[in-house]
Scaffold this motif. Sequence first.
Motif, mmCIF file in Angstrom:
data_model
loop_
_atom_site.group_PDB
_atom_site.id
_atom_site.type_symbol
_atom_site.label_atom_id
_atom_site.label_comp_id
_atom_site.label_asym_id
_atom_site.label_seq_id
_atom_site.Cartn_x
_atom_site.Cartn_y
_atom_site.Cartn_z
ATOM 1 N N GLY A 12 0.800 -1.215 0.000
ATOM 2 C CA GLY A 12 0.000 0.000 0.000
ATOM 3 C C GLY A 12 0.834 1.266 0.000
ATOM 4 N N ALA A 13 2.155 1.146 -0.069
ATOM 5 C CA ALA A 13 3.038 2.319 -0.067
ATOM 6 C C ALA A 13 2.999 3.018 -1.419
ATOM 7 N N GLY A 14 3.485 4.263 -1.447
ATOM 8 C CA GLY A 14 3.506 5.033 -2.678
ATOM 9 C C GLY A 14 4.457 4.450 -3.713
ATOM 10 N N MET A 15 4.227 4.776 -4.982
ATOM 11 C CA MET A 15 5.032 4.204 -6.069
ATOM 12 C C MET A 15 6.512 4.554 -5.920
ATOM 13 N N MET A 16 6.811 5.827 -5.610
ATOM 14 C CA MET A 16 8.212 6.232 -5.468
ATOM 15 C C MET A 16 8.861 5.562 -4.262
ATOM 16 N N ASP A 17 8.121 5.428 -3.170
ATOM 17 C CA ASP A 17 8.654 4.739 -1.987
ATOM 18 C C ASP A 17 8.957 3.281 -2.313
ATOM 19 N N CYS A 18 8.082 2.658 -3.103
ATOM 20 C CA CYS A 18 8.301 1.262 -3.506
ATOM 21 C C CYS A 18 9.547 1.134 -4.381
ATOM 22 N N LYS A 19 9.686 2.045 -5.308
ATOM 23 C CA LYS A 19 10.849 2.012 -6.204
ATOM 24 C C LYS A 19 12.148 2.175 -5.419
ATOM 25 N N LYS A 20 12.165 3.144 -4.501
ATOM 26 C CA LYS A 20 13.359 3.382 -3.683
ATOM 27 C C LYS A 20 13.668 2.182 -2.794
ATOM 28 N N ALA A 21 12.625 1.569 -2.234
ATOM 29 C CA ALA A 21 12.820 0.411 -1.359
ATOM 30 C C ALA A 21 13.395 -0.770 -2.138
ATOM 31 N N LEU A 22 12.940 -0.962 -3.360
ATOM 32 C CA LEU A 22 13.460 -2.045 -4.199
ATOM 33 C C LEU A 22 14.901 -1.783 -4.628
ATOM 34 N N GLN A 23 15.194 -0.541 -4.925
ATOM 35 C CA GLN A 23 16.569 -0.191 -5.295
ATOM 36 C C GLN A 23 17.508 -0.385 -4.104
ATOM 37 N N ALA A 24 17.047 0.024 -2.924
ATOM 38 C CA ALA A 24 17.877 -0.106 -1.728
ATOM 39 C C ALA A 24 18.122 -1.559 -1.350
ATOM 40 N N SER A 25 17.172 -2.433 -1.709
ATOM 41 C CA SER A 25 17.290 -3.857 -1.375
ATOM 42 C C SER A 25 17.826 -4.673 -2.546
ATOM 43 N N ASN A 26 18.293 -3.970 -3.595
ATOM 44 C CA ASN A 26 18.804 -4.645 -4.810
ATOM 45 C C ASN A 26 17.767 -5.574 -5.426
ATOM 46 N N GLY A 27 16.509 -5.143 -5.357
ATOM 47 C CA GLY A 27 15.441 -5.896 -5.990
ATOM 48 C C GLY A 27 14.852 -7.010 -5.161
ATOM 49 N N ASN A 28 15.326 -7.163 -3.916
ATOM 50 C CA ASN A 28 14.801 -8.224 -3.038
ATOM 51 C C ASN A 28 13.441 -7.802 -2.489
ATOM 52 N N MET A 29 12.399 -8.478 -2.920
ATOM 53 C CA MET A 29 11.039 -8.099 -2.558
ATOM 54 C C MET A 29 10.786 -8.205 -1.055
ATOM 55 N N ASP A 30 11.251 -9.285 -0.428
ATOM 56 C CA ASP A 30 10.992 -9.492 1.005
ATOM 57 C C ASP A 30 11.651 -8.410 1.863
ATOM 58 N N ILE A 31 12.896 -8.068 1.532
ATOM 59 C CA ILE A 31 13.595 -7.020 2.286
ATOM 60 C C ILE A 31 12.916 -5.676 2.073
ATOM 61 N N ALA A 32 12.491 -5.411 0.837
ATOM 62 C CA ALA A 32 11.802 -4.146 0.532
ATOM 63 C C ALA A 32 10.498 -4.031 1.324
ATOM 64 N N ILE A 33 9.745 -5.136 1.409
ATOM 65 C CA ILE A 33 8.496 -5.143 2.178
ATOM 66 C C ILE A 33 8.774 -4.862 3.657
ATOM 67 N N GLU A 34 9.780 -5.528 4.208
ATOM 68 C CA GLU A 34 10.121 -5.338 5.618
ATOM 69 C C GLU A 34 10.506 -3.888 5.906
ATOM 70 N N ASN A 35 11.334 -3.296 5.035
ATOM 71 C CA ASN A 35 11.771 -1.917 5.235
ATOM 72 C C ASN A 35 10.613 -0.931 5.113
ATOM 73 N N LEU A 36 9.721 -1.179 4.158
ATOM 74 C CA LEU A 36 8.562 -0.297 3.992
ATOM 75 C C LEU A 36 7.627 -0.382 5.192
ATOM 76 N N ARG A 37 7.456 -1.572 5.734
ATOM 77 C CA ARG A 37 6.587 -1.727 6.896
ATOM 78 C C ARG A 37 7.167 -1.030 8.120
ATOM 79 N N LYS A 38 8.486 -1.116 8.277
ATOM 80 C CA LYS A 38 9.133 -0.411 9.385
ATOM 81 C C LYS A 38 8.944 1.093 9.235
ATOM 82 N N LYS A 39 9.127 1.568 8.012
ATOM 83 C CA LYS A 39 8.948 2.994 7.737
ATOM 84 C C LYS A 39 7.499 3.409 7.967
ATOM 85 N N GLY A 40 6.557 2.577 7.524
ATOM 86 C CA GLY A 40 5.139 2.871 7.679
ATOM 87 C C GLY A 40 4.719 2.887 9.138
ATOM 88 N N LEU A 41 5.237 1.929 9.941
ATOM 89 C CA LEU A 41 4.896 1.882 11.351
ATOM 90 C C LEU A 41 5.420 3.105 12.085
#
Length: 219
Positions: free
Chosen positions: A18-47
Amino acid sequence: MSIQIDAHTVKELRNKTGAGMMDCKKALQASNGNMDIAIENLRKKGLASADKKASRIATEGIIESYIHAGSRIGVLVEINCETDFVARRSEFQKLAKDIAMQIAACQNVMYVSSNDIPQEIISKETRIEEGKEDLVDKPKSIKDKIVLDRVKKRLMEISLMNQQFIRNHNMSIEDLIKQHIALLGENIKIRRFERFLLGEGLEKKSNDFSKEVESIVNK
């Protein structure tokens, strides 16, 4: 140099978090495309973002309804946000529908959160657990801990915020609300709800066939 992330992967991550498109893109870039790590980081940021907004006043919102198939169960729920603009957003309205459906599905839920449960209910549940036979011979320290854990579990069972989201069992209703706070940028609160069960509280007529036959024979 950041890696290139295709639009399909960004959209997939947005649908999951449910995160914004740019936040998702940045999270994927930061995790080198790892979906699980990107999800975890976005959830931490969202919380973290949601926790900062939790004290803000929310007096706008909507009252949503849900009638289950067969029209035997109905729910009304009030969900608040900070502005009428967010109340009209499709994401907020979908959230309200999902919450109403959740309440219909969770018949044991009586309160929005465990903080709303009256002390007399907590005391009653504690007395019930303390009186159970399997605790009679337990040392007091162990018995007290078991009772505390059981009461805590019971309170979670009757609290809406502690329920697993029926559309995604990997998150609770509390997580779902915080996700939408991060997504929509406003504090969101489930204020109250009412569940209606057809015929609840009415004395239902029972047809005792043997008594009916007896009355006919004895006429």
